[in-house]
Design a protein around this motif. Structure first.
Motif, PDB file in Angstrom:
ATOM      1  N   SER A 188     -10.446  -3.711  -2.407  1.00  0.00           N
ATOM      2  CA  SER A 188     -10.181  -5.136  -2.613  1.00  0.00           C
ATOM      3  C   SER A 188      -9.415  -5.405  -3.911  1.00  0.00           C
ATOM      4  O   SER A 188      -8.705  -6.410  -4.026  1.00  0.00           O
ATOM      5  N   SER A 189      -9.535  -4.517  -4.896  1.00  0.00           N
ATOM      6  CA  SER A 189      -8.829  -4.706  -6.167  1.00  0.00           C
ATOM      7  C   SER A 189      -7.432  -4.100  -6.089  1.00  0.00           C
ATOM      8  O   SER A 189      -7.277  -2.899  -5.831  1.00  0.00           O
ATOM      9  N   PRO A 190      -6.383  -4.888  -6.345  1.00  0.00           N
ATOM     10  CA  PRO A 190      -5.029  -4.325  -6.316  1.00  0.00           C
ATOM     11  C   PRO A 190      -4.811  -3.247  -7.371  1.00  0.00           C
ATOM     12  O   PRO A 190      -4.053  -2.307  -7.162  1.00  0.00           O
ATOM     13  N   ARG A 191      -5.509  -3.362  -8.505  1.00  0.00           N
ATOM     14  CA  ARG A 191      -5.364  -2.332  -9.536  1.00  0.00           C
ATOM     15  C   ARG A 191      -5.943  -1.002  -9.076  1.00  0.00           C
ATOM     16  O   ARG A 191      -5.377   0.055  -9.341  1.00  0.00           O
ATOM     17  N   VAL A 192      -7.087  -1.057  -8.416  1.00  0.00           N
ATOM     18  CA  VAL A 192      -7.683   0.176  -7.890  1.00  0.00           C
ATOM     19  C   VAL A 192      -6.780   0.778  -6.824  1.00  0.00           C
ATOM     20  O   VAL A 192      -6.568   1.998  -6.776  1.00  0.00           O
ATOM     21  N   ARG A 193      -6.224  -0.060  -5.959  1.00  0.00           N
ATOM     22  CA  ARG A 193      -5.292   0.445  -4.941  1.00  0.00           C
ATOM     23  C   ARG A 193      -4.109   1.145  -5.593  1.00  0.00           C
ATOM     24  O   ARG A 193      -3.668   2.202  -5.139  1.00  0.00           O
ATOM     25  N   ALA A 194      -3.599   0.565  -6.666  1.00  0.00           N
ATOM     26  CA  ALA A 194      -2.439   1.158  -7.348  1.00  0.00           C
ATOM     27  C   ALA A 194      -2.792   2.506  -7.960  1.00  0.00           C
ATOM     28  O   ALA A 194      -2.009   3.468  -7.877  1.00  0.00           O
ATOM     29  N   LYS A 195      -3.967   2.596  -8.595  1.00  0.00           N
ATOM     30  CA  LYS A 195      -4.382   3.870  -9.192  1.00  0.00           C
ATOM     31  C   LYS A 195      -4.612   4.919  -8.107  1.00  0.00           C
ATOM     32  O   LYS A 195      -4.258   6.094  -8.280  1.00  0.00           O
ATOM     33  N   ALA A 196      -5.208   4.497  -7.004  1.00  0.00           N
ATOM     34  CA  ALA A 196      -5.421   5.427  -5.890  1.00  0.00           C
ATOM     35  C   ALA A 196      -4.084   5.898  -5.323  1.00  0.00           C
ATOM     36  O   ALA A 196      -3.901   7.089  -5.028  1.00  0.00           O
ATOM     37  N   ALA A 197      -3.132   4.977  -5.188  1.00  0.00           N
ATOM     38  CA  ALA A 197      -1.812   5.330  -4.658  1.00  0.00           C
ATOM     39  C   ALA A 197      -1.104   6.321  -5.570  1.00  0.00           C
ATOM     40  O   ALA A 197      -0.487   7.288  -5.101  1.00  0.00           O
ATOM     41  N   LEU A 198      -1.196   6.107  -6.872  1.00  0.00           N
ATOM     42  CA  LEU A 198      -0.562   7.022  -7.820  1.00  0.00           C
ATOM     43  C   LEU A 198      -1.201   8.407  -7.745  1.00  0.00           C
ATOM     44  O   LEU A 198      -0.511   9.436  -7.768  1.00  0.00           O
ATOM     45  N   THR A 199      -2.523   8.454  -7.643  1.00  0.00           N
ATOM     46  CA  THR A 199      -3.227   9.737  -7.561  1.00  0.00           C
ATOM     47  C   THR A 199      -2.889  10.448  -6.261  1.00  0.00           C
ATOM     48  O   THR A 199      -2.710  11.675  -6.237  1.00  0.00           O
ATOM     49  N   ILE A 200      -2.777   9.697  -5.179  1.00  0.00           N
ATOM     50  CA  ILE A 200      -2.363  10.281  -3.897  1.00  0.00           C
ATOM     51  C   ILE A 200      -0.945  10.835  -4.003  1.00  0.00           C
ATOM     52  O   ILE A 200      -0.652  11.936  -3.529  1.00  0.00           O
ATOM     53  N   SER A 201      -0.067  10.067  -4.632  1.00  0.00           N
ATOM     54  CA  SER A 201       1.317  10.520  -4.807  1.00  0.00           C
ATOM     55  C   SER A 201       1.378  11.841  -5.563  1.00  0.00           C
ATOM     56  O   SER A 201       2.109  12.764  -5.181  1.00  0.00           O
ATOM     57  N   ASN A 202       0.582  11.952  -6.632  1.00  0.00           N
ATOM     58  CA  ASN A 202       0.567  13.189  -7.417  1.00  0.00           C
ATOM     59  C   ASN A 202       0.018  14.362  -6.593  1.00  0.00           C
ATOM     60  O   ASN A 202       0.467  15.496  -6.753  1.00  0.00           O
ATOM     61  N   SER A 203      -0.952  14.076  -5.728  1.00  0.00           N
ATOM     62  CA  SER A 203      -1.511  15.133  -4.872  1.00  0.00           C
ATOM     63  C   SER A 203      -0.510  15.561  -3.806  1.00  0.00           C
ATOM     64  O   SER A 203      -0.332  16.758  -3.552  1.00  0.00           O
ATOM     65  N   VAL A 204       0.144  14.591  -3.177  1.00  0.00           N
ATOM     66  CA  VAL A 204       1.104  14.900  -2.118  1.00  0.00           C
ATOM     67  C   VAL A 204       2.270  15.725  -2.653  1.00  0.00           C
ATOM     68  O   VAL A 204       2.815  16.590  -1.954  1.00  0.00           O
ATOM     69  N   SER A 205       2.639  15.487  -3.911  1.00  0.00           N
ATOM     70  CA  SER A 205       3.758  16.229  -4.503  1.00  0.00           C
ATOM     71  C   SER A 205       3.456  17.726  -4.614  1.00  0.00           C
ATOM     72  O   SER A 205       4.370  18.534  -4.782  1.00  0.00           O
ATOM     73  N   LYS A 206       2.179  18.105  -4.498  1.00  0.00           N
ATOM     74  CA  LYS A 206       1.783  19.516  -4.556  1.00  0.00           C
ATOM     75  C   LYS A 206       1.719  20.153  -3.169  1.00  0.00           C
ATOM     76  O   LYS A 206       1.450  21.346  -3.054  1.00  0.00           O
ATOM     77  N   MET A 207       1.945  19.378  -2.120  1.00  0.00           N
ATOM     78  CA  MET A 207       1.746  19.850  -0.752  1.00  0.00           C
ATOM     79  C   MET A 207       3.057  20.252  -0.096  1.00  0.00           C
ATOM     80  O   MET A 207       4.125  19.698  -0.383  1.00  0.00           O
ATOM     81  N   GLY A 208       2.944  21.210   0.827  1.00  0.00           N
ATOM     82  CA  GLY A 208       4.035  21.513   1.733  1.00  0.00           C
ATOM     83  C   GLY A 208       3.776  20.859   3.073  1.00  0.00           C
ATOM     84  O   GLY A 208       2.769  20.170   3.270  1.00  0.00           O
ATOM     85  N   LEU A 209       4.681  21.082   4.023  1.00  0.00           N
ATOM     86  CA  LEU A 209       4.555  20.439   5.330  1.00  0.00           C
ATOM     87  C   LEU A 209       3.287  20.885   6.051  1.00  0.00           C
ATOM     88  O   LEU A 209       2.650  20.095   6.754  1.00  0.00           O
ATOM     89  N   GLU A 210       2.890  22.148   5.862  1.00  0.00           N
ATOM     90  CA  GLU A 210       1.684  22.644   6.527  1.00  0.00           C
ATOM     91  C   GLU A 210       0.445  21.859   6.079  1.00  0.00           C
ATOM     92  O   GLU A 210      -0.386  21.456   6.900  1.00  0.00           O
ATOM     93  N   GLY A 211       0.333  21.633   4.771  1.00  0.00           N
ATOM     94  CA  GLY A 211      -0.797  20.865   4.261  1.00  0.00           C
ATOM     95  C   GLY A 211      -0.763  19.419   4.728  1.00  0.00           C
ATOM     96  O   GLY A 211      -1.805  18.832   5.047  1.00  0.00           O
ATOM     97  N   MET A 212       0.438  18.848   4.780  1.00  0.00           N
ATOM     98  CA  MET A 212       0.574  17.469   5.252  1.00  0.00           C
ATOM     99  C   MET A 212       0.169  17.356   6.723  1.00  0.00           C
ATOM    100  O   MET A 212      -0.478  16.390   7.125  1.00  0.00           O
ATOM    101  N   ASN A 213       0.568  18.354   7.507  1.00  0.00           N
ATOM    102  CA  ASN A 213       0.178  18.349   8.919  1.00  0.00           C
ATOM    103  C   ASN A 213      -1.331  18.498   9.082  1.00  0.00           C
ATOM    104  O   ASN A 213      -1.935  17.898   9.979  1.00  0.00           O
TER     105      ASN A 213
END
Length: 284
Positions: A188-213
């Motif tokens: 419900s908090s836009p700030r929490v959503r933003a922090k979660a999105a940034l953390t997800i972005s940093n995690s996804v940057s470490k993944m290859g297509l196999e991990g994404m799948n």
């Protein structure tokens, strides 16, 4: 007939003035209240091993739950020392320790809150995925508190929580972490959503297509598409970074990169979202 004096009659003005002066004199003579002790925030590099760790470990959880906040700060630093130098002793009680760290993080006293966040960073640094796998409920509570603290207005607490989230991303495999972070993009908090999105972005940057799948490529793309229309620019920027990472992994071995990506987006997203995805990656 003479009037009798009234016992509860109001004092004369000069008596009131004298009374007030006496009270001020008494107040002025009182010693000032003791100042809060200064807490040293010790960096991980400057922490030293515990001389007799076996004897200290038995009372650690009880000391962490002390009513004396100074004692709790000292015990949190001991948690950090155990993690860095005596991790085998800490491992059997890690879940209990993490739950008490969460309790300290909720404390309104900033010094206690910051020290507990520093403890979480060192726990992530040493235990990595073990801090998630063997302490499932404790980790969920800790993650929520870090997102909340990273979203608040107290800058030095917020910055410390950001560092802890970055250490978490660095120390853990992306797939496990993404599953834990997924619910918070709808917080419900836009700030929490933003922090979660940034953390997800940093995690996804470490993944290859196999991990994404393995996580679910369609789910990941849909999550990013939803964040592209979020209220805060930080969430939208994180979403763009997620899209770019997915695109690069998806098209790495494709000959017709843009056409294949466009077909994938159109097959799995509403037209307006698919258009946004293609627009972001059109210059790649």
């Amino acid at each position: 007939m003479a009037l009798k004096p009234i016992d509860n009659a109001l004092p004369l003005p000069q008596e009131t003035a004298k009374f007030g002066a006496n009270e001020e004199s008494k107040t002025a003579s009182l010693p000032p209240p003791p100042a809060d002790p200064i807490i040293d925030y010790i960096s991980s590099e400057n922490l030293e091993p515990i001389p007799d760790p076996e004897s200290v470990i038995h009372g650690l959880v009880e000391e962490l739950d002390s009513k004396n906040w100074i004692k709790v700060c000292e015990s949190l630093n001991n948690v950090r020392r155990f993690a860095l130098y005596h991790s085998l002793l800490l491992m059997p009680i890690l879940e209990k320790v993490m739950l008490v760290v969460v309790k300290a993080m909720k404390n309104p006293r900033s010094a206690l809150c910051k020290t507990s966040i520093m403890a979480s960073s060192d726990i992530f640094k040493v235990f990595g995925d073990q801090s998630l796998d063997s302490t499932n409920n404790a980790f969920d509570s800790l993650l929520l508190q870090l997102l909340l603290k990273a979203s608040q207005d107290k800058r030095f607490v917020c910055e410390e929580a950001d560092r802890a989230l970055n250490e978490m991303v660095k120390s853990m495999t992306p797939l496990s972490l993404l599953n834990k972070l997924r619910p918070y993009v709808r917080h419900s908090s836009p700030r929490v959503r933003a922090k979660a999105a940034l953390t997800i972005s940093n995690s996804v940057s470490k993944m290859g297509l196999e991990g994404m799948n393995e996580f679910g490529l369609v789910s990941l793309v849909q999550m990013a598409a939803d964040l592209l229309s979020d209220r805060l620019p930080e969430a939208r920027e994180a979403a763009r970074n997620i899209v770019t990472c997915i695109y690069e992994a998806y098209t790495r071995n494709e000959e017709q990169k843009q056409e294949s990506w466009q077909n994938f987006c159109q097959s799995n997203l509403p037209p307006i979202h698919a258009q946004s995805m293609v627009k972001i990656t059109s210059s790649q």
